[in-house]
Motif scaffolding. Structure first.
Motif, PDB file in Angstrom:
ATOM      1  N   VAL A 173       2.938 -10.986  -2.185  1.00 44.20           N
ATOM      2  CA  VAL A 173       2.899 -10.258  -0.926  1.00 44.20           C
ATOM      3  C   VAL A 173       2.904 -11.302   0.176  1.00 44.20           C
ATOM      4  CG1 VAL A 173       1.590  -8.673   0.534  1.00 44.20           C
ATOM      5  CG2 VAL A 173       1.680  -8.305  -1.936  1.00 44.20           C
ATOM      6  N   ALA A 174       3.912 -11.221   1.046  1.00 44.61           N
ATOM      7  CA  ALA A 174       4.092 -12.187   2.141  1.00 44.61           C
ATOM      8  C   ALA A 174       4.128 -13.622   1.606  1.00 44.61           C
ATOM      9  CB  ALA A 174       3.013 -12.023   3.203  1.00 44.61           C
ATOM     10  N   GLY A 175       4.755 -13.810   0.445  1.00 47.68           N
ATOM     11  CA  GLY A 175       4.935 -15.136  -0.128  1.00 47.68           C
ATOM     12  C   GLY A 175       3.755 -15.675  -0.908  1.00 47.68           C
ATOM     13  N   LYS A 176       2.640 -14.934  -0.981  1.00 49.03           N
ATOM     14  CA  LYS A 176       1.460 -15.388  -1.717  1.00 49.03           C
ATOM     15  C   LYS A 176       1.340 -14.588  -3.017  1.00 49.03           C
ATOM     16  CE  LYS A 176      -1.045 -16.538   2.453  1.00 49.03           C
ATOM     17  NZ  LYS A 176      -2.152 -16.173   3.345  1.00 49.03           N
ATOM     18  N   THR A 177       1.137 -15.289  -4.121  1.00 43.96           N
ATOM     19  CA  THR A 177       1.015 -14.626  -5.414  1.00 43.96           C
ATOM     20  C   THR A 177      -0.208 -13.721  -5.431  1.00 43.96           C
ATOM     21  OG1 THR A 177       2.116 -16.427  -6.569  1.00 43.96           O
ATOM     22  CG2 THR A 177       0.728 -14.986  -7.902  1.00 43.96           C
ATOM     23  N   TYR A 178      -0.001 -12.459  -5.837  1.00 44.94           N
ATOM     24  CA  TYR A 178      -1.079 -11.484  -5.961  1.00 44.94           C
ATOM     25  C   TYR A 178      -1.450 -11.269  -7.421  1.00 44.94           C
ATOM     26  CZ  TYR A 178      -2.052  -9.543  -1.338  1.00 44.94           C
ATOM     27  OH  TYR A 178      -2.501  -9.349  -0.062  1.00 44.94           O
ATOM     28  N   VAL A 179      -0.445 -11.010  -8.252  1.00 46.80           N
ATOM     29  CA  VAL A 179      -0.686 -10.732  -9.665  1.00 46.80           C
ATOM     30  C   VAL A 179       0.418 -11.399 -10.475  1.00 46.80           C
ATOM     31  CG1 VAL A 179      -1.004  -8.952 -11.429  1.00 46.80           C
ATOM     32  CG2 VAL A 179      -1.633  -8.455  -9.073  1.00 46.80           C
ATOM     33  N   THR A 196      -5.072 -12.633  -8.346  1.00 50.22           N
ATOM     34  CA  THR A 196      -5.521 -13.768  -7.553  1.00 50.22           C
ATOM     35  C   THR A 196      -6.496 -13.348  -6.457  1.00 50.22           C
ATOM     36  OG1 THR A 196      -3.752 -13.613  -5.915  1.00 50.22           O
ATOM     37  CG2 THR A 196      -3.291 -14.902  -7.914  1.00 50.22           C
ATOM     38  N   PHE A 197      -7.117 -14.336  -5.862  1.00 46.19           N
ATOM     39  CA  PHE A 197      -8.043 -14.123  -4.754  1.00 46.19           C
ATOM     40  C   PHE A 197      -7.302 -13.527  -3.561  1.00 46.19           C
ATOM     41  CE2 PHE A 197     -10.886 -15.852  -1.331  1.00 46.19           C
ATOM     42  CZ  PHE A 197     -11.976 -15.079  -1.652  1.00 46.19           C
ATOM     43  N   ASN A 198      -6.025 -13.905  -3.369  1.00 47.22           N
ATOM     44  CA  ASN A 198      -5.229 -13.340  -2.273  1.00 47.22           C
ATOM     45  C   ASN A 198      -5.130 -11.828  -2.390  1.00 47.22           C
ATOM     46  OD1 ASN A 198      -4.574 -15.815  -1.054  1.00 47.22           O
ATOM     47  ND2 ASN A 198      -2.892 -16.128  -2.467  1.00 47.22           N
ATOM     48  N   ALA A 199      -5.006 -11.320  -3.606  1.00 45.67           N
ATOM     49  CA  ALA A 199      -4.916  -9.875  -3.818  1.00 45.67           C
ATOM     50  C   ALA A 199      -6.216  -9.187  -3.418  1.00 45.67           C
ATOM     51  CB  ALA A 199      -4.591  -9.575  -5.273  1.00 45.67           C
ATOM     52  N   VAL A 200      -7.341  -9.790  -3.783  1.00 45.13           N
ATOM     53  CA  VAL A 200      -8.633  -9.204  -3.449  1.00 45.13           C
ATOM     54  C   VAL A 200      -8.811  -9.168  -1.934  1.00 45.13           C
ATOM     55  CG1 VAL A 200     -11.134  -9.473  -3.672  1.00 45.13           C
ATOM     56  CG2 VAL A 200      -9.650  -9.933  -5.636  1.00 45.13           C
ATOM     57  N   LEU A 201      -8.518 -10.270  -1.258  1.00 44.01           N
ATOM     58  CA  LEU A 201      -8.644 -10.313   0.201  1.00 44.01           C
ATOM     59  C   LEU A 201      -7.677  -9.343   0.867  1.00 44.01           C
ATOM     60  CD1 LEU A 201      -9.094 -14.110   0.963  1.00 44.01           C
ATOM     61  CD2 LEU A 201     -10.820 -12.332   0.938  1.00 44.01           C
ATOM     62  N   GLY A 202      -6.456  -9.261   0.365  1.00 44.47           N
ATOM     63  CA  GLY A 202      -5.461  -8.360   0.939  1.00 44.47           C
ATOM     64  C   GLY A 202      -5.880  -6.914   0.824  1.00 44.47           C
ATOM     65  N   ASP A 251       0.830  -1.206   0.000  1.00 46.33           N
ATOM     66  CA  ASP A 251       0.000   0.000   0.000  1.00 46.33           C
ATOM     67  C   ASP A 251       0.866   1.257   0.000  1.00 46.33           C
ATOM     68  OD1 ASP A 251      -2.285  -1.535  -0.014  1.00 46.33           O
ATOM     69  OD2 ASP A 251      -2.650  -1.343   2.144  1.00 46.33           O
ATOM     70  N   GLU A 252       1.972   1.246   0.760  1.00 48.81           N
ATOM     71  CA  GLU A 252       2.874   2.399   0.776  1.00 48.81           C
ATOM     72  C   GLU A 252       3.516   2.612  -0.594  1.00 48.81           C
ATOM     73  OE1 GLU A 252       5.746   1.726   3.859  1.00 48.81           O
ATOM     74  OE2 GLU A 252       4.259   1.951   5.461  1.00 48.81           O
ATOM     75  N   LEU A 253       3.927   1.511  -1.238  1.00 51.07           N
ATOM     76  CA  LEU A 253       4.575   1.620  -2.538  1.00 51.07           C
ATOM     77  C   LEU A 253       3.628   2.099  -3.630  1.00 51.07           C
ATOM     78  CD1 LEU A 253       6.720  -1.640  -2.544  1.00 51.07           C
ATOM     79  CD2 LEU A 253       7.567   0.697  -2.374  1.00 51.07           C
ATOM     80  N   THR A 254       2.372   1.746  -3.534  1.00 47.34           N
ATOM     81  CA  THR A 254       1.426   2.078  -4.598  1.00 47.34           C
ATOM     82  C   THR A 254       0.567   3.298  -4.290  1.00 47.34           C
ATOM     83  OG1 THR A 254      -0.190   0.512  -3.702  1.00 47.34           O
ATOM     84  CG2 THR A 254       1.292  -0.291  -5.440  1.00 47.34           C
ATOM     85  N   SER A 255       0.756   3.906  -3.120  1.00 45.97           N
ATOM     86  CA  SER A 255      -0.039   5.091  -2.791  1.00 45.97           C
ATOM     87  C   SER A 255       0.417   6.264  -3.646  1.00 45.97           C
ATOM     88  CB  SER A 255       0.076   5.437  -1.310  1.00 45.97           C
ATOM     89  OG  SER A 255       1.388   5.889  -1.023  1.00 45.97           O
ATOM     90  N   SER A 256      -0.511   7.124  -3.952  1.00 45.93           N
ATOM     91  CA  SER A 256      -0.219   8.288  -4.780  1.00 45.93           C
ATOM     92  C   SER A 256       0.043   9.484  -3.876  1.00 45.93           C
ATOM     93  CB  SER A 256      -1.406   8.576  -5.708  1.00 45.93           C
ATOM     94  OG  SER A 256      -1.185   9.767  -6.396  1.00 45.93           O
ATOM     95  N   ASN A 257       1.289   9.964  -3.875  1.00 44.60           N
ATOM     96  CA  ASN A 257       1.630  11.140  -3.086  1.00 44.60           C
ATOM     97  C   ASN A 257       1.759  12.378  -3.956  1.00 44.60           C
ATOM     98  OD1 ASN A 257       1.739   9.642  -0.731  1.00 44.60           O
ATOM     99  ND2 ASN A 257       3.882   9.115  -1.024  1.00 44.60           N
ATOM    100  N   GLY A 258       1.823  12.186  -5.250  1.00 45.12           N
ATOM    101  CA  GLY A 258       1.993  13.306  -6.167  1.00 45.12           C
ATOM    102  C   GLY A 258       0.671  13.723  -6.764  1.00 45.12           C
ATOM    103  N   PRO A 259       0.734  14.592  -7.751  1.00 48.06           N
ATOM    104  CA  PRO A 259      -0.501  15.026  -8.406  1.00 48.06           C
ATOM    105  C   PRO A 259      -1.152  13.860  -9.142  1.00 48.06           C
ATOM    106  CG  PRO A 259       1.425  15.851  -9.582  1.00 48.06           C
ATOM    107  CD  PRO A 259       1.926  15.190  -8.319  1.00 48.06           C
ATOM    108  N   GLU A 260      -2.454  13.858  -9.139  1.00 47.89           N
ATOM    109  CA  GLU A 260      -3.215  12.801  -9.814  1.00 47.89           C
ATOM    110  C   GLU A 260      -3.003  12.903 -11.323  1.00 47.89           C
ATOM    111  OE1 GLU A 260      -5.343   9.392  -9.545  1.00 47.89           O
ATOM    112  OE2 GLU A 260      -4.727  10.633  -7.858  1.00 47.89           O
TER     113      GLU A 260
END
Length: 108
Positions: free
Chosen positions: A78-84, A95-101, A40-49
């Motif tokens: 993420v934490a060893g589980k495939t997300y994308v 994956t379903f892990n990404a949705v739950l995460g 979440d920190e890596l993908t958060s947008s801190n700059g202009p949209e």
């Protein structure tokens, strides 16, 4: 267009005390992020949209197209589980892990 790209690598990147692991073998690349919080920190947008042109592919689709062009399979974990998984078809496989995460991160 690249062809015959073959990788062998292990890399650990530390960011704010969290280790992001990257490993590659042949045409398979794994990026393991230690937790949903770090993702979440890596993908958060801190700059202009940024606005995208109508009909332009989103960032996930662009990454998938790049992986296909390079002949690579990128497994984002993420934490060893495939997300994308990128580079295995016309669109990224989420994956379903990404949705739950992602749902879980809303409650933190």
């Amino acid at each position: 267009m690249a062809s015959g790209l073959d990788l062998e690598a292990r890399l650990v990147i530390s960011r704010n005390g969290d280790d992001i692991q990257i490993a590659a073998s042949g045409t398979y690349l794994i990026v393991n992020i230690p937790s949903q919080r770090v993702l979440d920190e890596l993908t958060s947008s801190n700059g202009p949209e940024k606005t995208k042109a109508p009909g332009a592919p989103n960032a996930l689709q662009q990454l998938n197209m790049l992986a296909l062009q390079l002949g690579l399979v990128l497994d984002l974990r993420v934490a060893g589980k495939t997300y994308v998984t990128f580079g295995t078809g016309r669109s990224p496989k989420i994956t379903f892990n990404a949705v739950l995460g992602k749902i879980g991160s809303f409650f933190r």
